[in-house]
Design a protein around this motif. Sequence first.
Motif, mmCIF file in Angstrom:
data_model
loop_
_atom_site.group_PDB
_atom_site.id
_atom_site.type_symbol
_atom_site.label_atom_id
_atom_site.label_comp_id
_atom_site.label_asym_id
_atom_site.label_seq_id
_atom_site.Cartn_x
_atom_site.Cartn_y
_atom_site.Cartn_z
ATOM 1 N N GLY A 17 6.414 0.433 4.494
ATOM 2 C CA GLY A 17 5.088 1.007 4.729
ATOM 3 C C GLY A 17 5.108 1.892 5.952
ATOM 4 O O GLY A 17 5.786 2.910 5.978
ATOM 5 N N ASP A 18 4.365 1.484 6.998
ATOM 6 C CA ASP A 18 4.362 2.246 8.251
ATOM 7 C C ASP A 18 5.104 1.515 9.364
ATOM 8 O O ASP A 18 4.943 1.827 10.539
ATOM 9 N N VAL A 19 5.936 0.540 8.990
ATOM 10 C CA VAL A 19 6.709 -0.231 9.969
ATOM 11 C C VAL A 19 8.193 0.118 9.837
ATOM 12 O O VAL A 19 8.762 0.023 8.754
ATOM 13 N N VAL A 20 8.789 0.542 10.943
ATOM 14 C CA VAL A 20 10.212 0.874 10.956
ATOM 15 C C VAL A 20 10.979 -0.186 11.728
ATOM 16 O O VAL A 20 10.436 -0.836 12.617
ATOM 17 N N THR A 21 12.253 -0.346 11.368
ATOM 18 C CA THR A 21 13.129 -1.289 12.049
ATOM 19 C C THR A 21 14.210 -0.518 12.777
ATOM 20 O O THR A 21 14.828 0.394 12.204
ATOM 21 N N PHE A 22 14.426 -0.888 14.036
ATOM 22 C CA PHE A 22 15.499 -0.329 14.850
ATOM 23 C C PHE A 22 16.499 -1.435 15.122
ATOM 24 O O PHE A 22 16.113 -2.551 15.469
#
Length: 117
Positions: free
Chosen positions: A19-24
């Motif tokens: 969705g609008d959540v990114v993982t680093f």
Amino acid sequence: MPLTGLGSEIDFALTALEGDVVTFKHADGHSFKVRLAPLRLPTGGYALYEAWHREPAPSSRLRRLLTELGYEIVFELPLLLERNLEPVMGDSSALIAGFFREMKDETFKNYPRELFK
């Protein structure tokens, strides 16, 4: 919570999008998730990053990703992407998906927010 020490930076790679959540993710296996916060522009489009301002002034190619509070995520944006990704008209989800597609596995720097208070 980002894994940083005051006054330092840590490199992370952009690895996932939900969705609008990114993982680093860091090379040592630690990762953190951040909700993106696109800025709605007066033109009706959205921006996902802005020029990064810090003293002394960094390279003019560095950008700060617009995220939820508590994160200072900085990256160098390829010039071609800067021209083609922003501003995007309509739905911000298209902007987020395009950004992720182009920047997946690229290096982002996470700076402690305390440096900018």
